[in-house]
Design a protein around this motif. Structure first.
Motif, PDB file in Angstrom:
ATOM      1  N   LYS A 242      54.623  70.779  66.932  1.00 30.17           N
ATOM      2  CA  LYS A 242      54.908  69.573  66.172  1.00 30.17           C
ATOM      3  C   LYS A 242      56.341  69.123  66.452  1.00 30.17           C
ATOM      4  O   LYS A 242      57.234  69.932  66.707  1.00 30.17           O
ATOM      5  N   TRP A 264      53.724  66.541  58.338  1.00 32.04           N
ATOM      6  CA  TRP A 264      52.853  67.642  58.733  1.00 32.04           C
ATOM      7  C   TRP A 264      52.462  68.476  57.519  1.00 32.04           C
ATOM      8  O   TRP A 264      53.296  68.793  56.676  1.00 32.04           O
ATOM      9  N   GLY A 270      51.581  72.964  64.965  1.00 32.39           N
ATOM     10  CA  GLY A 270      51.278  72.212  66.168  1.00 32.39           C
ATOM     11  C   GLY A 270      49.778  72.038  66.324  1.00 32.39           C
ATOM     12  O   GLY A 270      48.992  72.318  65.404  1.00 32.39           O
ATOM     13  N   LEU A 335      52.136  61.036  63.295  1.00 27.18           N
ATOM     14  CA  LEU A 335      52.749  62.295  63.708  1.00 27.18           C
ATOM     15  C   LEU A 335      52.976  62.302  65.208  1.00 27.18           C
ATOM     16  O   LEU A 335      52.314  61.573  65.962  1.00 27.18           O
ATOM     17  N   VAL A 337      53.850  65.177  68.600  1.00 30.13           N
ATOM     18  CA  VAL A 337      53.994  66.554  69.076  1.00 30.13           C
ATOM     19  C   VAL A 337      54.871  66.537  70.316  1.00 30.13           C
ATOM     20  O   VAL A 337      55.005  65.512  71.004  1.00 30.13           O
ATOM     21  N   THR A 344      57.804  63.250  73.633  1.00 31.62           N
ATOM     22  CA  THR A 344      56.851  63.465  72.548  1.00 31.62           C
ATOM     23  C   THR A 344      55.612  62.614  72.774  1.00 31.62           C
ATOM     24  O   THR A 344      55.637  61.621  73.514  1.00 31.62           O
TER      25      THR A 344
END
Length: 877
Positions: A242, A264, A270, A335, A337, A344
């Motif tokens: 994450k 999260w 993750g 979100l 990762v 990202t």
């Protein structure tokens, strides 16, 4: 045996012949199989569903099996050729709903009708072993198998996403969802999570795949289809950690136009992803999870828009094929990762990601996956080229570049440092690169998923467990099996009647005795057909199998059925055989239950249709309603012309089915059998035509007349005997070769030739009678009734099926003569048989004595006489 001579007649009358021999076979119990000291041969056709009527496709399928069974019996094998009924299933339940009757009555009534139809075809079934899968004696042993598999860890219960029909209130198989709707109710199907029973077939995926290489007598196409279904792949399993940042959420799709900056869930570090194309990691532009993924579920608890999106997706299709063609839809969670290669990636929930495949999460590489590309174009996500073809520097446009694994490609800044490699080499190099850096691990995975067997239906095998509040899921005691279906059920309310049957449903716990409830789901009908071949070895036993019987009769030496069952039925049967070995019900050698498999073609027929005046729709007509007048197909009753669609698959909805009973009544069973075996290679489709059936009948009538002539004639032995003996030896060798190689049409073609040879022969009575008896033996697997009649009339002892299969004298197969066709002015008019080493003058002299040549010459001499040694003679008049 009845005396056939008492019924002698100059005309061929199958209506008199066929019932007489069927009765004689039954009286002699000719087809009953018992263990003895002989080598066994187990031939099995895929057993039928009792729909109520046979169609001509059944005739072809079961005639093929009957040919094999009768031939192998004549070769001295102890043949097992059983028959049963795949009798559970939704059609019976639907019929009960429509008529107000009971599925059991509908099913057993259909079985009675179809049994009589099978008997009329003269098939050599061991009827003493007959059973239906809806017999409590059968499904009780299936329940015992289930309990053994449960104890062995091969059956279990878990929550799963299924196709749910909200009107019929039942789970639907993928094949029963049509355009997103229930095939019977027409209601939009929902994706619903239910607790279901499963068989752990995926545990055996590697073994099931590897063992395909040993199935040498299976069609290559079937082995390939199974291999693709099992779907072995090696890829990379890795975690995208994450990231702290979030995207500017907002690209939610037309129906979900706003979102929140998500955070999260606690404990989630993750997203784990499995990919078969790690070599495309440099081109990743997003990560997507299934709507049922734990992360999506957790986020949906605080995000009503996401919850609404997931609920909407659940109303769509669930199959890979449906999702592949459906509009790609997504929801941006906000979100991100971290990409191990830098930067990202946004996290989306997408409708094309399935929880059941891989980890329920993917990384998207739009440049090299069309599905990902469609998604990226819709939501304006980056498209990053990772590699291009060596002979082109073109970049991805409307179509993704997905290179074949055999194509050499150039990698653009590939993380593994590979600049040019085949697809597989690039994948392996990338896995090695990732493992060396601790970014993931190489993993072999299979597409095959565990087999969900729960069905919310009445007409199926009850799952033998009880649910107790104190003890949990409790297996029923084996001494209480079978758990019988109750007869007193009603179908006036949608859903499973077992849920509404308290006296059946509510029982004491087998473990503690407290109040408990039976499992009301029944088993998928594929379970019933996945072990019936083993049950046939001991169909009346009080255990699923008997060790000695299974060891003697298994494996099935020849299995015959349609290619439409190439994947699920055959794969499930292979799994079940392994499970039965593991639980002590089959020997190790039977883990692959079918030594040889043959998939026959369909029987097709023209479609006849007219247009209805009132609505302009097609109206379909049965073949019996149509005739040909002046070369035009018209309706018999009013003469209207019909449109003919040639050689179409038989379908009740198109009225182009042929009733075997009508064919048997008009021409006899042997005619139907002869036609479906003779007109096409058995693996190909064959078109049923009235002219073809009439032609087959004429040939059998001709064989009958020739046999009658042979029986009456009283000629002394002469010089023609040897030629007929040679023709007989050739026929035996060639027909035997055809039957051994499943070339039934080739064997039939040789029998036509042999019939002509007998008819034309001037050999003595003994040689002709011997040849005719051999012809009866060679025809017996295809036309058993006619063969028995001829065999008996010509002095054959006992039943022709019990007579040893004839063997060709090898000395008679070496030709010392040759038959040359004679062409007169370019047209074949006769033939001449001469010594193989005869010189030209001898051949010419014999040709000039031929009756056809003499007529053409009319006392004159030929202009030319050309002899091509060993091939042909040309006479120019």
């Amino acid at each position: 045996m009845q005396d056939a001579d008492a019924h002698a007649d100059t005309s061929y009358d199958p209506a008199a012949i066929e019932p007489r021999w069927q009765s004689a076979w039954a009286d002699a119990d000719l087809f009953r199989a018992c263990r003895d000291g002989r080598d066994k041969y187990y031939v099995l056709e895929m057993f039928p569903y009792p729909s109520g009527n046979l169609h001509i496709g059944h005739v072809r399928n079961y005639s093929m099996g009957d040919v094999v069974a009768r031939y192998k019996a004549s070769c001295g094998f102890n043949v097992l050729h059983p028959i049963g009924w795949d009798a559970f299933g939704l059609p019976a339940e639907n019929a009960a709903m429509a008529s107000g009757g009971h599925p059991k009555d509908w099913t057993y009534g259909n079985i009675d009708r179809m049994r009589a139809q099978f008997r009329s075809l003269g098939l050599s079934f061991d009827w003493s072993r007959e059973f239906a899968t809806c017999d409590p004696e059968y499904y009780g042993q299936q329940q015992a198998l289930f309990l053994d598999m449960l104890e062995a860890g091969l059956a279990y219960r878990k929550s799963a996403t299924v196709n749910w029909d909200p009107i019929d209130m039942t789970v639907l198989a993928n094949e029963q969802v049509i355009d997103g709707k229930g095939w019977r109710s027409g209601a939009p199907v929902e994706r619903r999570e239910l607790v279901q029973w499963f068989f752990a077939i995926s545990e055996m995926a590697g073994e099931l795949l590897d063992a395909l290489d040993g199935l040498d007598h299976w069609p290559d196409k079937v082995r390939l289809m199974q291999a693709n279904w099992i779907g072995r792949s090696r890829g990379l399993q890795m975690t995208f950690p994450k990231a702290d940042g979030v995207t500017a959420a907002g690209a939610f799709g037309a129906a979900f136009g706003k979102g929140a900056h998500a955070s999260w869930p606690e404990g989630v570090d993750g997203i784990e992803v499995y990919t078969t194309r790690p070599d495309t990691l440099r081109g990743a532009s997003f990560v997507a999870v299934a709507p049922e993924h734990p992360l999506a579920r957790a986020l949906a608890g605080d995000d009503l828009d996401l919850a609404a999106f997931a609920a909407d997706v659940r109303r769509g299709g669930t199959t890979e094929a449906a999702l592949e063609t459906a509009e790609k839809r997504g929801y941006d969670t906000g979100l991100t990762v971290a990409n191990p290669l830098g930067g990202t990636l946004p996290v989306w929930v997408a409708n094309f990601v399935l929880l059941e495949y891989g980890t329920g999460a993917i990384f998207g590489c739009p440049a090299h996956d069309q599905r990902d590309l469609d998604f990226a174009r819709k939501y304006d996500l980056p498209v990053i080229d990772t590699f291009v073809a060596v002979d082109s520097d073109a970049r991805v446009g409307a179509e993704a570049f997905v290179p074949p694994k055999t194509e050499i490609v150039d990698y653009i800044d590939n993380p593994a440092g590979v600049t040019r490699a085949t697809g597989n080499e690039g994948i392996e190099a990338t896995i090695d690169w990732a493992e060396a850096r601790g970014l993931g691990r190489g993993k072999v995975q299979y597409r095959l998923r565990d087999w969900g067997l729960s069905r919310q239906r009445y007409w199926g095998c009850p799952i033998p467990v009880v649910h107790c509040d104190a003890c949990g899921v409790v297996p029923e005691r084996k001494e209480n099996l079978p758990v019988r279906l109750p007869d007193d059920v009603e179908f006036d309310t949608p859903g499973n009647p077992l849920d509404r049957h308290p006296t059946w449903r509510d029982v004491p716990c087998p473990k503690c005795g407290a109040a408990a409830r039976r499992e009301t789901d029944t088993m998928d009908t594929f379970v019933d057909s996945s072990w019936y071949f083993a049950r046939f070895t001991a169909p009346r036993a009080d255990s699923p199998t008997v060790t000695d019987d299974a060891a003697y009769w298994m494996n099935v030496d020849q299995y015959i059925g349609g290619v439409e069952h190439a994947i699920l039925h055959l794969l499930y049967s292979r799994f079940f055989a392994r499970a039965m070995h593991r639980t002590g019900h089959l020997p190790a050698a039977a883990r692959e239950p079918f030594d040889a498999l043959f998939t026959q073609g369909m029987v097709t027929h023209a479609i006849y249709k007219t247009v209805r005046d009132r609505d302009g729709r097609d109206q379909f007509h049965y073949p019996a309603e149509v005739e040909v007048r002046d070369g035009v197909h018209v309706l018999k009753d009013d003469g209207r012309p019909v449109t003919v669609v040639p050689s179409a698959k038989m379908s009740k909805s198109k009225n182009n089915v042929v009733d075997p009973q009508a064919i048997v009544a008009q021409y006899g069973a042997d005619t139907a059998r002869w036609f479906v075996l003779s007109d096409s290679p058995p693996e190909r489709d064959v078109e049923w035509t009235a002219a073809g059936a009439e032609g087959a009948h004429r040939h059998l009538a001709r064989v009958w007349r020739i046999a009658a002539d042979v029986a009456r004639a009283d000629r002394p032995a002469n010089d023609h005997d040897v030629a007929l003996d040679r023709a007989t030896a050739r026929a035996v060798a060639e027909v035997t070769e055809g039957l051994d190689g499943f070339g039934f049409n080739k064997a039939v073609a040789k029998l036509y030739e042999f019939t002509n040879a007998i008819n034309k022969s001037d050999a003595g009575a003994d040689a002709r009678r011997h040849a005719m008896r051999v012809l009866a033996q060679l025809m017996a697997p295809m036309t058993p009734h006619l063969a028995e009649e001829i065999w008996h009339r010509l002095g054959g002892e006992g039943f022709v099926m019990r007579a040893p299969w004839p063997k060709a004298d090898p000395t008679l197969l070496v030709d010392d003569t040759v038959t040359l066709p004679i062409q007169i002015n370019g047209k074949r008019r006769s033939e001449v048989t001469v010594a193989a080493d005869a010189d030209r003058a001898v051949v010419e002299a014999q040709v000039l004595r031929d009756a056809a040549v003499l007529r053409a010459l009319d006392g004159g001499a030929p202009r030319k006489l050309i002899v091509v040694p060993g091939r042909i003679v040309n006479v120019v008049v």
